[in-house]
Design a protein around this motif. Structure first.
Motif, PDB file in Angstrom:
ATOM      1  N   LEU A 111       0.952  -1.250   0.015  1.00  0.00           N
ATOM      2  CA  LEU A 111       0.179   0.012   0.039  1.00  0.00           C
ATOM      3  C   LEU A 111       0.852   1.341  -0.069  1.00  0.00           C
ATOM      4  N   SER A 112       1.942   1.244   0.363  1.00  0.00           N
ATOM      5  CA  SER A 112       2.894   2.491   0.563  1.00  0.00           C
ATOM      6  C   SER A 112       3.746   2.747  -0.475  1.00  0.00           C
ATOM      7  N   GLY A 113       4.970   3.129  -0.255  1.00  0.00           N
ATOM      8  CA  GLY A 113       5.795   3.709  -1.407  1.00  0.00           C
ATOM      9  C   GLY A 113       5.427   5.264  -1.729  1.00  0.00           C
ATOM     10  N   VAL A 114       6.065   6.017  -0.459  1.00  0.00           N
ATOM     11  CA  VAL A 114       5.861   7.156  -0.422  1.00  0.00           C
ATOM     12  C   VAL A 114       6.907   8.139  -1.228  1.00  0.00           C
ATOM     13  N   ILE A 115       8.034   7.828  -1.068  1.00  0.00           N
ATOM     14  CA  ILE A 115       9.306   8.493  -1.962  1.00  0.00           C
ATOM     15  C   ILE A 115       8.934   8.376  -3.242  1.00  0.00           C
ATOM     16  N   SER A 116       8.684   7.328  -3.784  1.00  0.00           N
ATOM     17  CA  SER A 116       8.460   7.311  -5.413  1.00  0.00           C
ATOM     18  C   SER A 116       7.339   8.023  -5.718  1.00  0.00           C
ATOM     19  N   ALA A 117       6.385   7.916  -4.854  1.00  0.00           N
ATOM     20  CA  ALA A 117       5.016   8.737  -5.219  1.00  0.00           C
ATOM     21  C   ALA A 117       5.257  10.193  -5.499  1.00  0.00           C
ATOM     22  N   THR A 118       6.070  10.858  -4.175  1.00  0.00           N
ATOM     23  CA  THR A 118       6.194  12.275  -4.313  1.00  0.00           C
ATOM     24  C   THR A 118       7.270  12.543  -5.366  1.00  0.00           C
ATOM     25  N   SER A 119       8.213  11.603  -5.562  1.00  0.00           N
ATOM     26  CA  SER A 119       9.280  11.957  -6.676  1.00  0.00           C
ATOM     27  C   SER A 119       8.604  12.037  -8.023  1.00  0.00           C
ATOM     28  N   ALA A 120       7.625  11.255  -8.275  1.00  0.00           N
ATOM     29  CA  ALA A 120       6.894  11.351  -9.527  1.00  0.00           C
ATOM     30  C   ALA A 120       6.028  12.486  -9.832  1.00  0.00           C
ATOM     31  N   LEU A 121       5.296  12.924  -8.605  1.00  0.00           N
ATOM     32  CA  LEU A 121       4.625  14.173  -8.568  1.00  0.00           C
ATOM     33  C   LEU A 121       5.405  15.318  -8.850  1.00  0.00           C
ATOM     34  N   THR A 122       6.482  15.487  -8.193  1.00  0.00           N
ATOM     35  CA  THR A 122       7.239  16.357  -8.042  1.00  0.00           C
ATOM     36  C   THR A 122       7.999  16.730  -9.602  1.00  0.00           C
ATOM     37  N   ALA A 123       8.297  15.789 -10.027  1.00  0.00           N
ATOM     38  CA  ALA A 123       9.029  15.607 -11.378  1.00  0.00           C
ATOM     39  C   ALA A 123       8.085  15.732 -12.468  1.00  0.00           C
ATOM     40  N   SER A 124       6.763  15.495 -12.217  1.00  0.00           N
ATOM     41  CA  SER A 124       5.840  15.960 -13.277  1.00  0.00           C
ATOM     42  C   SER A 124       5.438  17.231 -13.440  1.00  0.00           C
ATOM     43  N   PHE A 125       5.840  18.460 -12.286  1.00  0.00           N
ATOM     44  CA  PHE A 125       5.568  19.751 -12.598  1.00  0.00           C
ATOM     45  C   PHE A 125       6.610  20.533 -12.420  1.00  0.00           C
ATOM     46  N   ALA A 126       8.024  20.162 -12.006  1.00  0.00           N
ATOM     47  CA  ALA A 126       9.067  20.933 -11.748  1.00  0.00           C
ATOM     48  C   ALA A 126       9.755  21.188 -13.008  1.00  0.00           C
ATOM     49  N   PRO A 127      10.622  22.375 -13.188  1.00  0.00           N
ATOM     50  CA  PRO A 127      11.335  22.468 -14.322  1.00  0.00           C
ATOM     51  C   PRO A 127      12.552  21.466 -14.481  1.00  0.00           C
ATOM     52  N   ARG A 128      12.752  20.844 -15.498  1.00  0.00           N
ATOM     53  CA  ARG A 128      13.789  19.651 -15.764  1.00  0.00           C
ATOM     54  C   ARG A 128      15.284  20.252 -15.587  1.00  0.00           C
ATOM     55  N   GLU A 129      15.299  21.466 -15.811  1.00  0.00           N
ATOM     56  CA  GLU A 129      16.944  21.788 -15.767  1.00  0.00           C
ATOM     57  C   GLU A 129      17.205  22.067 -14.452  1.00  0.00           C
ATOM     58  N   LYS A 130      16.391  22.141 -13.456  1.00  0.00           N
ATOM     59  CA  LYS A 130      16.607  22.302 -11.949  1.00  0.00           C
ATOM     60  C   LYS A 130      16.372  20.700 -11.313  1.00  0.00           C
ATOM     61  N   SER A 131      16.356  19.743 -12.068  1.00  0.00           N
ATOM     62  CA  SER A 131      15.987  18.503 -11.539  1.00  0.00           C
ATOM     63  C   SER A 131      17.038  18.352 -10.391  1.00  0.00           C
ATOM     64  N   GLY A 132      18.317  18.368 -10.594  1.00  0.00           N
ATOM     65  CA  GLY A 132      19.156  18.203  -9.365  1.00  0.00           C
ATOM     66  C   GLY A 132      18.689  18.798  -7.907  1.00  0.00           C
ATOM     67  N   TYR A 133      18.350  20.043  -8.307  1.00  0.00           N
ATOM     68  CA  TYR A 133      17.928  21.089  -6.838  1.00  0.00           C
ATOM     69  C   TYR A 133      16.746  20.444  -6.234  1.00  0.00           C
ATOM     70  N   VAL A 134      15.736  19.924  -7.259  1.00  0.00           N
ATOM     71  CA  VAL A 134      14.242  19.561  -6.980  1.00  0.00           C
ATOM     72  C   VAL A 134      14.701  18.189  -6.105  1.00  0.00           C
ATOM     73  N   MET A 135      15.256  17.255  -6.827  1.00  0.00           N
ATOM     74  CA  MET A 135      15.309  15.871  -6.187  1.00  0.00           C
ATOM     75  C   MET A 135      16.325  16.110  -4.991  1.00  0.00           C
TER      76      MET A 135
END
Length: 416
Positions: A111-135
């Protein structure tokens, strides 16, 4: 959508979720010793099963959750992971046998898996050129919770018992899920979701596994997960043998893990701000090699200060790994596939967590605790060698057309 507002809310929710899990995670071996067992297995073996069962269950279902996220939305998957974890962890505080605990750990994995879920949600809307900072910021949030959780959990375990920590963890997870549900807004891409619903699931997975850049990162993620989790089933017993005391072991273990986590936060925070410019491939190679060099001697020392000092340096180096590996995944994926990318990533990381505790426990039983530390260092060394197969920086694709408006440097100024 104000992506920064949603991002900061996710950061806070992720931090409290990690804090909740780490309230109980390091102390599960002690909890097992308090429980009855119908199978008659040893504490070390049961400890390995408690850790591995959850990871194995998560490895099996994560790709499916990821595919559902791409088709029906990533925010519901974050809420599902947090609320599902809240219910299962809360119930763990009332089990009577180790087998019941293992069953609930399996349910938690499903049922869980929080880190992958938040990572996928964040990656879907954050600018990719700042992916290092975001992740990297997500990683800092994770390890901030991991650093404070064991210390608080150790004190609670010694004062009021380990069962209390399960109730508190369930509450933290529930509140985190509610905050995401109410305050995080996911921009719906109707066209993209329609295309995904009409596409063939197995065809999507096939195209993912033919992406060589993604596959190399997946291998590194598996090795990193395995190395980071080999010690958890044996660390409390190793520390007890080193200091030669039996009282307040919860506080001791929590303090040591908390100190180690602080160094990991520092390493992740530093590289979150510089890895985009320095190059993620170089970061992975150097961080893996130096982490190996600091891990191997840990099992050979006889003083607590020596162990803590080596752990601090190992944490600084290993903290730089996850932001770079996560950023490489973002840069290797197409828009709309984040759920599948991180679903399989979570599955692979979980597979590493499933193998690692059993391997660590068997090494400790067959040989001694020190061999577990040596094996952990060797896995990191293999990572450093395999990282040479990563593509060069200019071979990754940055989806700049998705964000035609330039972003000010001040927009990414980190806040405490």
């Amino acid at each position: 959508m104000n992506w920064k507002r949603s991002f900061y809310i996710i950061l806070v929710a992720q931090m409290f979720t990690s804090m909740g899990f780490s309230l109980i995670f390091p102390f599960l071996p002690f909890y097992i010793k308090e429980l009855d067992t119908a199978l008659g297995l040893g504490t070390e073996v049961l400890s390995g099963l408690v850790f591995s069962s959850q990871a194995l269950a998560m490895a099996l279902v994560s790709p499916l959750w990821g595919a559902i996220a791409d088709r029906y939305g990533k925010k519901p998957m974050v809420v599902r992971a947090m609320i599902g974890g809240a219910v299962t962890v809360f119930l763990m505080g009332f089990v009577k046998t180790a087998e019941q605990l293992i069953f609930l750990r399996i349910c938690q994995g499903l049922l869980s898996g929080v880190i992958s879920a938040t990572s996928a949600l964040t990656a879907s809307f954050a600018p990719r050129e700042k992916s290092g900072y975001v992740m990297g910021s997500l990683q800092v949030a994770v390890w901030s919770g991991v650093a404070t959780g064991p210390f608080i959990g150790g004190i609670l375990a010694d004062i009021s018992g380990i069962r209390t920590t399960f109730v508190i963890t369930g509450t933290l997870l529930f509140l985190s899920g509610v905050s995401v549900l109410l305050f995080v807004h996911e921009k719906a891409d109707v066209k993209q979701k329609k295309e995904k619903k009409n596409s063939n699931l197995f065809s999507d997975w096939k195209s993912l596994f033919t992406n060589k850049k993604v596959m190399v990162v997946y291998v590194l993620r598996f090795l990193s997960s395995m190395a980071n989790n080999m010690l958890y089933p044996v660390l409390p017993f190793f520390l007890a043998a080193m200091v030669g005391v039996k009282e307040n072991l919860g506080t001791l273990t929590g303090t040591v893990i908390g100190v180690m986590s602080v160094s990991t936060i520092v390493g992740g925070f530093v590289m979150a701000r510089s890895s985009d410019k320095f190059g993620h491939k170089k970061v992975v190679i150097l961080a893996s090699a130096f982490t190996a060099l600091f891990f191997i001697p840990q099992g050979l020392v006889g003083k607590m200060w020596q162990f803590v000092a080596l752990s601090l340096f190992a944490g600084l180096c290993s903290g730089a790994l996850t932001p770079s590996l996560s950023a490489l995944l973002v840069q290797s994926s197409d828009r709309g596939t984040e759920g599948s990318i991180y679903g399989f990533d979570n599955s692979i990381v979980a597979a590493g967590r499933a193998v690692a505790p059993i391997a660590g426990s068997l090494l400790a039983v067959q040989f001694s605790y020190k061999f577990t530390f040596i094996a952990t260092g060797l896995v990191f060394m293999v990572m450093a060698i395999f990282a040479y197969f990563l593509p060069k920086k200019n071979e990754f694709v940055y989806d700049r057309e998705f964000y035609p408006v330039s972003v000010s440097k001040n927009d990414f100024n980190p806040e405490p």
